[in-house]
Design an enzyme around this catalytic site. Structure first.
Site, short mmCIF file in Angstrom:
data_model
loop_
_atom_site.label_atom_id
_atom_site.label_comp_id
_atom_site.label_asym_id
_atom_site.label_seq_id
_atom_site.Cartn_x
_atom_site.Cartn_y
_atom_site.Cartn_z
N SER A 261 -2.97 12.03 -42.01
CA SER A 261 -4.30 11.42 -41.95
C SER A 261 -4.86 11.20 -43.36
O SER A 261 -4.29 10.42 -44.11
CB SER A 261 -5.23 12.27 -41.09
OG SER A 261 -6.33 11.50 -40.69
N ASP A 488 -3.93 6.59 -31.43
CA ASP A 488 -4.49 7.62 -32.29
C ASP A 488 -6.00 7.42 -32.38
O ASP A 488 -6.46 6.35 -32.77
CB ASP A 488 -3.86 7.52 -33.68
CG ASP A 488 -4.21 8.66 -34.60
OD1 ASP A 488 -5.37 9.12 -34.56
OD2 ASP A 488 -3.33 9.10 -35.37
N HIS A 516 -3.48 12.33 -32.36
CA HIS A 516 -3.56 12.10 -33.81
C HIS A 516 -2.31 12.59 -34.52
O HIS A 516 -1.99 13.77 -34.46
CB HIS A 516 -4.79 12.83 -34.35
CG HIS A 516 -5.08 12.53 -35.78
ND1 HIS A 516 -5.01 11.27 -36.32
CD2 HIS A 516 -5.47 13.35 -36.80
CE1 HIS A 516 -5.34 11.32 -37.60
NE2 HIS A 516 -5.61 12.58 -37.91
#
Length: 546
Positions: A261, A488, A516
């Site tokens: 991320s 996601d 995610h």
């Protein structure tokens, strides 16, 4: 200087990527057996459960350079050695035992434009290669900004990295500047932080907007007073430069790195700064640095809206779902719950009210992994049928790393805000914020209010933003693997497509799944692609779908 990619700055800071949260010491609320099993996984590590799926293309074989671990590169930034930076690049790390791991600190300059102006220590820990013969270091960042890499490695996050990789690499966690154990950004006391995290601001009026602005102005003032000049240097580019110092201090000629991320932003900025030092980079759950803050917020809202819709559909297909009727009607019931919590916060067993903000945290946190959907079903059942917000509050506290006594286990919230305000913030013009909020409501009506009016957060921040949106291309870098998950919530799939497209050597791997990020929680196809890349240098076929 390259532009920085950045997270959205919603009024409610969006949940950070998977890390290892500190479980509150409060008793776990009663729940069904399915929910209890999922809650144990959520407490241990969000996204830890792997869902094995079949069917992925056979990768075409390319070769990435073999990472070297025997010597350090010359000091400098962007390939230009400087005498001022030499002491940082040439430092020798002193490792000590800390449980089953090894720990140390590394010095980096506060300001790379003036290395002599002062330094800070970054915290690192290391899980040595189980084979005893490491081919190099694999540095890991679990996201945020604000998530602790040291905590990731020490508290179970290392299990997301395959045994094959841990056998050959020293797994190195680090806290970026301003995070947790690395000169942490320090702002409000626990009581004031608790109050800010639970507040619902009314942005339908000028008075409500000013109230929010005043609250975040007070946050910024507290951060400046308690953190000092470092507050102006916790931006992502500075952290990426730190990453090169760590690479050199660890004795690696090129960087081998796994970023989740926000960690993909850190990795992509590193590649832009030091393309000739890119070894094997895996960027999972990517951000697209070309997007301005308003578009980031809009697309992230869509991501959570779509993830929630997928949950509702799944819930209604099972037994005992508290959401009735069609999927649209189920979404409307969730929206009504959030509106009700905003009007009249739900009571809880602890006596602390469940506000809409806290309810959103509780809902959103479970959407990071479909293995945790059972937890959300139990929490919504309690809230909708019993008018009781206890379970949702518990999950929100788990996300916020709030202990039962009101203290917090990390500075994740402070670091999140500080980094984002430096990397670039949304417009704070009331008319523009209103127009952008209307656009978000059109595409994500259920969660829109939590991704709007983010401009007030940084409007009075003590230090100006030093970055802006723009592409990162990393010309000349070795192949970089970018991974995207099709549904996601926090980093929409289109962001991974965008990052892979703009990086000259970007290679896109897609996981058709929920939640995610993918590596360590998806399927053998993704794991084999990443492991083959890290271990043999076999670059996956661009466009591989798993």
């Amino acid at each position: 200087m390259p532009s920085r990619s950045r997270r959205a700055l919603p009024t409610v800071p969006a949940p950070t990527p998977p890390t290892v949260p500190a479980a509150p010491s409060a008793p776990v609320p009663a729940s069904s057996s399915r929910g209890s099993r999922s809650l144990r996984r959520l407490t241990a590590l969000v996204g830890a459960a792997a869902v094995l799926l079949a069917g992925c293309a056979t990768p075409e074989k390319h070769q990435a350079p073999v990472p070297a671990a025997s010597s350090s590169a010359e000091p400098g930034v962007g390939g230009a050695p400087t005498d001022a930076l030499a002491p940082f690049y040439e430092q020798t790390l002193q490792w000590t035992a800390c449980g089953d791991l090894q720990c140390t600190t590394a010095r980096v300059p506060i300001d790379y434009a003036d290395p002599a102006a002062g330094s800070i220590d970054l915290a690192l820990n290391r899980l040595p290669a189980s084979s005893g013969e490491a081919v190099g270091s694999l540095l890991v960042n679990p996201g945020g900004p604000g998530a602790s890499g040291v905590e990731f490695v020490s508290a179970g996050g290392s299990e997301r990295v395959s045994e094959r990789v841990r056998d050959r690499y020293d797994l190195v966690g680090f806290d970026p500047r301003g995070v947790q154990s690395s000169a942490p950004v320090t702002c409000l006391d626990d009581a004031a932080k608790d109050e800010l995290l639970s507040r619902d601001f009314d942005f339908s009026t000028d008075a409500g907007i000013e109230e929010a602005r005043a609250a975040y102005r007070a946050l910024g003032e507290a951060c400046a007073e308690n953190t000092g000049s470092l507050l102006g240097h916790v931006d992502t580019v500075s952290a990426a430069r730190d990453l090169d110092v760590l690479r050199a201090a660890l004795g690696d000629e090129s960087l081998t790195y796994l970023g989740y991320s926000y960690g993909t932003s850190l990795g992509a900025n590193y590649a832009e700064l030091f393309p000739d030092r890119v070894g094997r980079l895996v960027l999972d759950g990517a951000l697209d640095p070309r997007l301005d803050a308003a578009e980031v917020g809009r697309q992230q809202a869509v991501g959570f809206e779509n993830a929630l819709r997928a949950y509702v559909e799944d819930c209604q297909g099972g037994e005992s779902c508290p959401l009735t009727g069609s999927v649209d009607e189920g979404m409307a019931q969730v929206a009504e719950l959030l509106d009700r919590a905003r009007r009249n916060p739900l009571e809880t067993e602890s006596g602390r009210p469940l506000t809409a903000t806290l309810a959103f945290y509780g809902i959103a946190f479970t959407l990071y992994d479909d293995a945790n959907w059972g937890v959300l079903t139990d929490a919504l059942t309690q809230a909708l049928r019993g008018d009781d917000g206890t379970f949702l509050l518990y999950i929100a506290d788990l996300y916020n790393e709030r202990n039962e006594d009101g203290s917090f286990a990390s500075n994740k919230t402070e670091a999140f805000t500080a980094v984002n305000c430096l990397d670039g913030a949304p417009s704070s013009d009331p008319a523009q914020m209103s127009a952008e909020a209307a656009q978000v409501r059109e595409v994500a009506p259920t969660v829109a209010s939590f991704f709007s009016y983010g401009g007030v957060v940084c409007q009075d921040w003590p230090y100006p933003a030093s970055g802006s949106a723009g592409p990162l291309t990393a010309p000349g870098a070795a192949p970089i693997v970018v991974i995207g998950t099709t549904n996601d919530p926090a980093t929409p799939y289109v962001w991974a497509q965008g990052l892979a497209e703009q990086l000259e050597s970007g290679v896109l791997v897609t996981w058709e799944g929920e939640g995610h990020t993918a590596y360590g929680r998806s399927n053998d196809c993704v794991a084999d692609a990443v492991d083959g890349y890290l271990l043999e240098g076999t670059v996956p076929e661009d466009g591989l779908t798993c």
